[in-house]
Design a protein around this motif. Structure first.
Motif, short mmCIF file in Angstrom:
data_model
loop_
_atom_site.label_atom_id
_atom_site.label_comp_id
_atom_site.label_asym_id
_atom_site.label_seq_id
_atom_site.Cartn_x
_atom_site.Cartn_y
_atom_site.Cartn_z
N UNK A 3 1.62 1.35 5.08
CA UNK A 3 1.71 2.12 3.85
C UNK A 3 3.16 2.58 3.74
N UNK A 4 3.67 2.69 2.53
CA UNK A 4 5.08 3.05 2.35
C UNK A 4 5.22 4.16 1.34
N UNK A 5 6.17 5.05 1.58
CA UNK A 5 6.53 6.07 0.59
C UNK A 5 7.95 6.53 0.86
N UNK A 6 8.67 6.81 -0.21
CA UNK A 6 10.06 7.24 -0.08
C UNK A 6 10.76 7.16 -1.43
N UNK A 7 11.73 8.03 -1.63
CA UNK A 7 12.52 8.02 -2.85
C UNK A 7 13.82 7.26 -2.61
N UNK A 8 14.20 6.43 -3.56
CA UNK A 8 15.42 5.65 -3.44
C UNK A 8 16.57 6.31 -4.18
N UNK A 9 17.70 6.45 -3.48
CA UNK A 9 18.93 6.86 -4.15
C UNK A 9 19.54 5.63 -4.80
N UNK A 10 20.50 5.84 -5.68
CA UNK A 10 21.09 4.71 -6.41
C UNK A 10 21.87 3.78 -5.50
N UNK B 129 0.82 9.77 6.78
CA UNK B 129 0.79 9.12 8.10
C UNK B 129 -0.60 9.20 8.72
N UNK B 130 -1.26 10.35 8.56
CA UNK B 130 -2.62 10.52 9.09
C UNK B 130 -3.58 9.57 8.38
N UNK B 131 -3.44 9.45 7.05
CA UNK B 131 -4.31 8.55 6.29
C UNK B 131 -4.05 7.09 6.67
N UNK B 132 -2.78 6.73 6.86
CA UNK B 132 -2.44 5.36 7.26
C UNK B 132 -3.00 5.05 8.63
N UNK B 133 -2.91 6.02 9.54
CA UNK B 133 -3.45 5.83 10.89
C UNK B 133 -4.96 5.61 10.84
N UNK B 134 -5.65 6.39 9.99
CA UNK B 134 -7.11 6.25 9.87
C UNK B 134 -7.49 4.88 9.32
N UNK B 135 -6.60 4.31 8.50
CA UNK B 135 -6.86 2.99 7.92
C UNK B 135 -6.36 1.85 8.81
N UNK B 136 -5.77 2.20 9.96
CA UNK B 136 -5.27 1.19 10.88
C UNK B 136 -3.96 0.56 10.48
N UNK C 258 6.35 12.03 10.67
CA UNK C 258 5.29 11.02 10.60
C UNK C 258 4.77 10.65 11.98
N UNK C 259 5.63 10.72 12.98
CA UNK C 259 5.23 10.33 14.34
C UNK C 259 4.16 11.25 14.92
N UNK C 260 4.02 12.48 14.38
CA UNK C 260 2.99 13.39 14.87
C UNK C 260 1.59 12.86 14.63
N UNK C 261 1.42 11.94 13.69
CA UNK C 261 0.09 11.40 13.40
C UNK C 261 -0.47 10.62 14.58
N UNK C 262 0.41 10.12 15.44
CA UNK C 262 -0.02 9.43 16.64
C UNK C 262 -0.75 8.13 16.40
N UNK D 102 0.83 -1.21 0.00
CA UNK D 102 0.00 0.00 0.00
C UNK D 102 0.87 1.26 0.00
N UNK D 103 0.41 2.26 -0.74
CA UNK D 103 1.02 3.58 -0.69
C UNK D 103 -0.09 4.60 -0.94
N UNK D 104 0.27 5.84 -1.25
CA UNK D 104 -0.74 6.89 -1.43
C UNK D 104 -0.41 7.73 -2.66
N UNK D 105 -1.43 8.40 -3.16
CA UNK D 105 -1.27 9.43 -4.17
C UNK D 105 -1.95 10.69 -3.64
N UNK D 106 -1.53 11.84 -4.16
CA UNK D 106 -2.06 13.10 -3.66
C UNK D 106 -2.80 13.83 -4.77
#
Length: 215
Positions: A104-111, A125-132, A145-149, A6-10
């Motif tokens: 849920x995961x998101x991040x850019x990979x360096x080479x 993070x807020x959306x992931x928290x809402x989805x459990x 991300x930790x602010x989402x609690x 799982x990940x997200x789009x904006x």
């Protein structure tokens, strides 16, 4: 077998769930990315391939299809690198799909396999928290991300560190909520020549504490 991450789009200020589906099958070796990706998402194939190579892993000589569902939603940004890499790792059997199912995961990979910061970590993070679900994001954004609690936040410095954590050979410490460090040379509207109407709008927004959406 289809591995899923799982990940997200904006879309503006909306956070929409995206299901990254990875299938490896017979046929001529290929790495195909579908699901209405933009240029940055399409380029993730090369970043992911290089990052896996940097940690000693190679994609198998199979026909690899990565689908970003829903397929009719435009996918933008480099944050799809990490979920695509995790889906490939799950399909290859390097990590179990169950190990990443709750995140849920998101991040850019360096080479070299390290994780670079991306936009939208707190809303994700807020959306992931809402989805459990928990969230996997770059180390430098773990405090944000930790602010989402919500559930667990994993903030690895690199793809290799994340693999070790998911396999149980190394445990990542949960990040503590913290504010981003102030920029050494903050941006100043005085440095912008022209654009008087846009600058006036920004001043009104800042003075009144309003929200602003730039398209």
């Amino acid at each position: 077998m289809v591995a899923r991450v799982k990940t997200v789009a904006f879309q503006g200020i909306e956070v929409l769930e995206v299901d990254v589906q990875v299938q490896m099958g017979g046929g001529l070796p290929a790495f195909i990315l579908v699901g209405l990706p933009d240029k940055a998402v399409g380029e993730s194939r090369e970043r992911v391939r290089a990052a896996l190579g940097a940690i000693g892993l190679a994609l198998p000589p199979k026909r690899i299809i990565v689908n970003l569902a829903p397929a009719d939603l435009l996918k933008e940004g480099s944050h799809f690198d990490l979920p695509v890499a995790l889906g490939l790792l799950a399909a290859m059997g390097v990590v179990s799909e169950e190990a990443v199912a709750g995140y849920s995961a998101l991040g850019e990979l360096a080479l070299d396999g390290t994780l670079a910061p991306v936009a939208g970590v707190l809303p994700a993070a807020i959306a992931a928290s809402a989805a459990g679900r928990g969230l996997i994001c770059p180390e430098v954004q773990g405090g944000e991300a930790a602010w989402a609690g919500g559930p667990e936040v994993l903030a690895p410095p690199s793809l290799l560190a994340l693999i070790h954590h998911l396999k149980g050979t190394q445990v990542l410490s949960p990040p503590e909520p913290k504010l981003a460090a102030a920029a050494a040379n903050p941006l100043d509207l005085a440095d912008i020549k022209g654009q008087e109407t846009a600058k006036r709008a920004l001043e009104v927004v800042a003075a009144g504490g309003h929200n602003l959406l730039i398209v």
